[in-house]
Structures are given as structure tokens and as C-alpha cells.
Scaffold this motif. Structure first.
Motif, PDB file in Angstrom:
ATOM      1  N   ARG A  50       0.793  -1.232   0.000  1.00 43.03           N
ATOM      2  CA  ARG A  50       0.000   0.000   0.000  1.00 43.03           C
ATOM      3  C   ARG A  50       0.824   1.279   0.000  1.00 43.03           C
ATOM      4  O   ARG A  50       0.550   2.194  -0.762  1.00 43.03           O
ATOM      5  CB  ARG A  50      -0.935   0.029   1.212  1.00 43.03           C
ATOM      6  CG  ARG A  50      -1.915  -1.102   1.282  1.00 43.03           C
ATOM      7  CD  ARG A  50      -3.010  -0.914   0.285  1.00 43.03           C
ATOM      8  NE  ARG A  50      -4.093  -1.877   0.530  1.00 43.03           N
ATOM      9  CZ  ARG A  50      -4.830  -2.383  -0.404  1.00 43.03           C
ATOM     10  NH1 ARG A  50      -4.643  -2.054  -1.664  1.00 43.03           N
ATOM     11  NH2 ARG A  50      -5.780  -3.250  -0.105  1.00 43.03           N
ATOM     12  N   LYS A  51       1.813   1.351   0.900  1.00 44.14           N
ATOM     13  CA  LYS A  51       2.528   2.617   1.093  1.00 44.14           C
ATOM     14  C   LYS A  51       3.825   2.357   1.842  1.00 44.14           C
ATOM     15  O   LYS A  51       3.907   1.426   2.642  1.00 44.14           O
ATOM     16  CB  LYS A  51       1.646   3.561   1.914  1.00 44.14           C
ATOM     17  CG  LYS A  51       2.278   4.902   2.241  1.00 44.14           C
ATOM     18  CD  LYS A  51       1.402   5.722   3.181  1.00 44.14           C
ATOM     19  CE  LYS A  51       0.382   6.471   2.374  1.00 44.14           C
ATOM     20  NZ  LYS A  51      -0.331   7.477   3.190  1.00 44.14           N
ATOM     21  N   LEU A  52       4.812   3.205   1.592  1.00 41.02           N
ATOM     22  CA  LEU A  52       6.066   3.182   2.339  1.00 41.02           C
ATOM     23  C   LEU A  52       6.105   4.393   3.264  1.00 41.02           C
ATOM     24  O   LEU A  52       5.923   5.528   2.817  1.00 41.02           O
ATOM     25  CB  LEU A  52       7.276   3.238   1.399  1.00 41.02           C
ATOM     26  CG  LEU A  52       8.636   3.523   2.051  1.00 41.02           C
ATOM     27  CD1 LEU A  52       9.058   2.392   2.977  1.00 41.02           C
ATOM     28  CD2 LEU A  52       9.694   3.802   0.993  1.00 41.02           C
ATOM     29  N   TYR A  53       6.325   4.147   4.552  1.00 42.30           N
ATOM     30  CA  TYR A  53       6.644   5.208   5.514  1.00 42.30           C
ATOM     31  C   TYR A  53       8.139   5.103   5.799  1.00 42.30           C
ATOM     32  O   TYR A  53       8.675   3.995   5.870  1.00 42.30           O
ATOM     33  CB  TYR A  53       5.889   5.008   6.830  1.00 42.30           C
ATOM     34  CG  TYR A  53       4.411   5.286   6.768  1.00 42.30           C
ATOM     35  CD1 TYR A  53       3.918   6.574   6.944  1.00 42.30           C
ATOM     36  CD2 TYR A  53       3.497   4.256   6.559  1.00 42.30           C
ATOM     37  CE1 TYR A  53       2.558   6.830   6.909  1.00 42.30           C
ATOM     38  CE2 TYR A  53       2.138   4.502   6.525  1.00 42.30           C
ATOM     39  CZ  TYR A  53       1.682   5.793   6.698  1.00 42.30           C
ATOM     40  OH  TYR A  53       0.327   6.048   6.662  1.00 42.30           O
ATOM     41  N   TYR A  54       8.791   6.237   5.962  1.00 39.35           N
ATOM     42  CA  TYR A  54      10.213   6.199   6.301  1.00 39.35           C
ATOM     43  C   TYR A  54      10.529   7.297   7.310  1.00 39.35           C
ATOM     44  O   TYR A  54       9.836   8.315   7.393  1.00 39.35           O
ATOM     45  CB  TYR A  54      11.099   6.337   5.049  1.00 39.35           C
ATOM     46  CG  TYR A  54      11.166   7.738   4.498  1.00 39.35           C
ATOM     47  CD1 TYR A  54      12.239   8.576   4.816  1.00 39.35           C
ATOM     48  CD2 TYR A  54      10.156   8.252   3.690  1.00 39.35           C
ATOM     49  CE1 TYR A  54      12.290   9.872   4.326  1.00 39.35           C
ATOM     50  CE2 TYR A  54      10.207   9.533   3.203  1.00 39.35           C
ATOM     51  CZ  TYR A  54      11.277  10.344   3.528  1.00 39.35           C
ATOM     52  OH  TYR A  54      11.311  11.631   3.053  1.00 39.35           O
ATOM     53  N   ARG A  55      11.590   7.079   8.089  1.00 42.12           N
ATOM     54  CA  ARG A  55      12.040   8.049   9.079  1.00 42.12           C
ATOM     55  C   ARG A  55      12.934   9.077   8.390  1.00 42.12           C
ATOM     56  O   ARG A  55      14.058   8.761   7.992  1.00 42.12           O
ATOM     57  CB  ARG A  55      12.831   7.351  10.185  1.00 42.12           C
ATOM     58  CG  ARG A  55      12.045   6.456  11.107  1.00 42.12           C
ATOM     59  CD  ARG A  55      11.517   7.182  12.323  1.00 42.12           C
ATOM     60  NE  ARG A  55      12.519   7.874  13.077  1.00 42.12           N
ATOM     61  CZ  ARG A  55      13.004   7.474  14.249  1.00 42.12           C
ATOM     62  NH1 ARG A  55      12.568   6.366  14.816  1.00 42.12           N
ATOM     63  NH2 ARG A  55      13.919   8.187  14.871  1.00 42.12           N
ATOM     64  N   PRO A  56      12.487  10.327   8.248  1.00 42.39           N
ATOM     65  CA  PRO A  56      13.305  11.329   7.570  1.00 42.39           C
ATOM     66  C   PRO A  56      14.575  11.686   8.334  1.00 42.39           C
ATOM     67  O   PRO A  56      15.532  12.168   7.733  1.00 42.39           O
ATOM     68  CB  PRO A  56      12.370  12.529   7.443  1.00 42.39           C
ATOM     69  CG  PRO A  56      11.373  12.360   8.536  1.00 42.39           C
ATOM     70  CD  PRO A  56      11.202  10.869   8.686  1.00 42.39           C
ATOM     71  N   ASP A  57      14.620  11.425   9.632  1.00 42.88           N
ATOM     72  CA  ASP A  57      15.824  11.685  10.407  1.00 42.88           C
ATOM     73  C   ASP A  57      16.892  10.615  10.179  1.00 42.88           C
ATOM     74  O   ASP A  57      18.041  10.794  10.583  1.00 42.88           O
ATOM     75  CB  ASP A  57      15.500  11.806  11.899  1.00 42.88           C
ATOM     76  CG  ASP A  57      14.872  10.554  12.473  1.00 42.88           C
ATOM     77  OD1 ASP A  57      14.070   9.890  11.769  1.00 42.88           O
ATOM     78  OD2 ASP A  57      15.173  10.215  13.638  1.00 42.88           O
ATOM     79  N   LYS A  58      16.543   9.528   9.506  1.00 45.99           N
ATOM     80  CA  LYS A  58      17.490   8.440   9.242  1.00 45.99           C
ATOM     81  C   LYS A  58      17.951   8.374   7.788  1.00 45.99           C
ATOM     82  O   LYS A  58      18.839   7.605   7.460  1.00 45.99           O
ATOM     83  CB  LYS A  58      16.850   7.093   9.609  1.00 45.99           C
ATOM     84  CG  LYS A  58      16.334   6.995  11.032  1.00 45.99           C
ATOM     85  CD  LYS A  58      17.444   6.694  11.994  1.00 45.99           C
ATOM     86  CE  LYS A  58      16.910   6.537  13.402  1.00 45.99           C
ATOM     87  NZ  LYS A  58      16.865   5.172  13.853  1.00 45.99           N
ATOM     88  N   PHE A  59      17.314   9.172   6.914  1.00 48.30           N
ATOM     89  CA  PHE A  59      17.642   9.163   5.486  1.00 48.30           C
ATOM     90  C   PHE A  59      17.769  10.606   4.992  1.00 48.30           C
ATOM     91  O   PHE A  59      16.965  11.462   5.357  1.00 48.30           O
ATOM     92  CB  PHE A  59      16.549   8.448   4.671  1.00 48.30           C
ATOM     93  CG  PHE A  59      16.417   6.994   5.009  1.00 48.30           C
ATOM     94  CD1 PHE A  59      17.182   6.045   4.356  1.00 48.30           C
ATOM     95  CD2 PHE A  59      15.542   6.579   5.999  1.00 48.30           C
ATOM     96  CE1 PHE A  59      17.070   4.700   4.685  1.00 48.30           C
ATOM     97  CE2 PHE A  59      15.420   5.244   6.331  1.00 48.30           C
ATOM     98  CZ  PHE A  59      16.190   4.301   5.678  1.00 48.30           C
ATOM     99  N   ASN A  60      18.745  10.866   4.135  1.00 47.67           N
ATOM    100  CA  ASN A  60      18.952  12.211   3.577  1.00 47.67           C
ATOM    101  C   ASN A  60      17.849  12.616   2.606  1.00 47.67           C
ATOM    102  O   ASN A  60      17.585  13.791   2.411  1.00 47.67           O
ATOM    103  CB  ASN A  60      20.306  12.309   2.872  1.00 47.67           C
ATOM    104  CG  ASN A  60      21.455  12.187   3.840  1.00 47.67           C
ATOM    105  OD1 ASN A  60      21.337  12.577   4.994  1.00 47.67           O
ATOM    106  ND2 ASN A  60      22.559  11.626   3.376  1.00 47.67           N
ATOM    107  N   SER A  61      17.238  11.616   1.968  1.00 49.35           N
ATOM    108  CA  SER A  61      16.154  11.862   1.024  1.00 49.35           C
ATOM    109  C   SER A  61      15.238  10.648   1.042  1.00 49.35           C
ATOM    110  O   SER A  61      15.619   9.587   1.551  1.00 49.35           O
ATOM    111  CB  SER A  61      16.713  12.096  -0.382  1.00 49.35           C
ATOM    112  OG  SER A  61      17.432  10.963  -0.819  1.00 49.35           O
ATOM    113  N   PRO A  62      14.043  10.762   0.485  1.00 50.63           N
ATOM    114  CA  PRO A  62      13.149   9.599   0.463  1.00 50.63           C
ATOM    115  C   PRO A  62      13.796   8.429  -0.273  1.00 50.63           C
ATOM    116  O   PRO A  62      14.462   8.613  -1.291  1.00 50.63           O
ATOM    117  CB  PRO A  62      11.925  10.100  -0.303  1.00 50.63           C
ATOM    118  CG  PRO A  62      11.969  11.582  -0.201  1.00 50.63           C
ATOM    119  CD  PRO A  62      13.429  11.946  -0.132  1.00 50.63           C
TER     120      PRO A  62
END
Length: 171
Positions: A50-62
Motif C-alpha cells: 500500500r505505502k512506504l513510511y520512512y524516518r526522515p531523520d534516518k535518510f537524507n532523502s526519500p
């Protein structure tokens, strides 16, 4: 093309997609065709991603991914209370009913793919919070999710097609 779960051994398996194959962890109770809330099993079936959620504090970009992508924040949750009208749905915290907090202190939900399990329609008590996420060291069994090492999950996300589903075979 579907993601396939293969070579299942209890709570451990292999995940294959196209030319990629990765180790993965499954639920503590293995796979079940009769999923129930709290049974620690991964549901059998074919489920859309359905969807990807990601932690923006752990990745420089999506992360590279053809699924809908959304930044996670500390107020994101998922209802796991079978008697609540928002059972097996995204919720904002604070939330009065039982729920899973998506922003965690461990790295398990740094990348979280919502699997289309028990969501169309939602059946109370049939299981909630079924995700594909980052595996713990040594592929520790999950509560019912599918978990891959972070680098493997990133490779898989980059390779996915828009309408990819995951196929988890019946035991």
C-alpha cells in the motif's frame, strides 16, 4: 510480478523478487491461513503493497520507491484494538485505544511498508499491523510481519513496480 516468500523454515524464509533474493524473518508462529490478532503468525495470501513510511531523520532523502511514500513523524500510529472503529488503520497519537507506535527507538520501523492485509474490508480481530520492515539482528522473529535487513529492503524498494504484491504461501 509478485514478491514470493520461499524456502520457509518456521519463522525464517527467503524472499524473491525478479533477480533478487534475500533472507527474511516471519512471525514467531510461522505462517497461518487463519490469522487472528495476537497470534504471532504471518498471514498467508497475496497482499498488495500500500505505502512506504520512512524516518526522515534516518535518510537524507526519500528512499527510491514506486509506491506512495510518506515521511513518518513521532505522532504516527496504527490501531490494533479489534473493538475500535479504526482497527487496523493509521492513527495520530495520542490515541486512547491500543495501538502500535510507528516512530520507534529501535531501527525496526525506519522503513515500513504497509501490506494490504485485512484492510478491504477490515474484519475485527483478524489481525492488524502487518508490515514489511527492517529485521532485527539475526532475523529475530516478528509479531506477524515480514522483515528484511535494511540494505536488502532498500534494494527491494528500488526494484519494485507500482502494482507489486507479496505472496505468502499457506503452510
Amino acid at each position: 510480478m509478485d514478491i514470493e516468500i520461499i524456502n520457509i523454515d518456521g519463522s525464517r524464509a527467503r524472499l524473491r523478487y525478479g533477480g533478487h533474493e534475500f533472507g527474511c524473518a516471519l512471525g514467531k508462529a510461522g505462517i497461518t491461513a487463519a490469522k487472528r490478532e495476537g497470534d504471532h503468525a504471518t498471514p498467508a495470501g497475496r497482499f498488495p503493497l500500500r505505502k512506504l513510511y520512512y524516518r526522515p531523520d534516518k535518510f537524507n532523502s526519500p528512499p527510491e520507491c514506486r509506491l506512495p511514500v510518506e515521511e513518518m513523524d513521532p505522532l504516527d500510529g496504527w490501531c490494533d484494538a479489534p473493538d475500535h472503529t479504526l482497527y487496523n488503520q493509521y492513527v495520530r497519537l495520542p490515541f486512547s485505544a491500543s495501538h502500535e507506535q510507528l516512530w520507534r527507538t529501535d531501527d525496526v520501523y525506519d522503513l515500513l511498508v504497509v501490506l494490504g492485509y485485512n484492510d478491504d474490508p477490515v474484519i475485527p480481530g483478524a489481525g492488524s499491523c502487518i508490515f514489511m520492515h527492517v529485521a532485527r539482528e539475526g532475523y529475530v522473529p516478528t509479531e506477524g510481519c515480514v522483515a528484511l535487513q535494511k540494505d536488502d529492503l532498500l534494494l527491494l524498494l528500488a526494484a519494485l513496480e507500482e502494482r507489486t504484491a507479496i505472496h505468502i504461501p499457506e503452510p
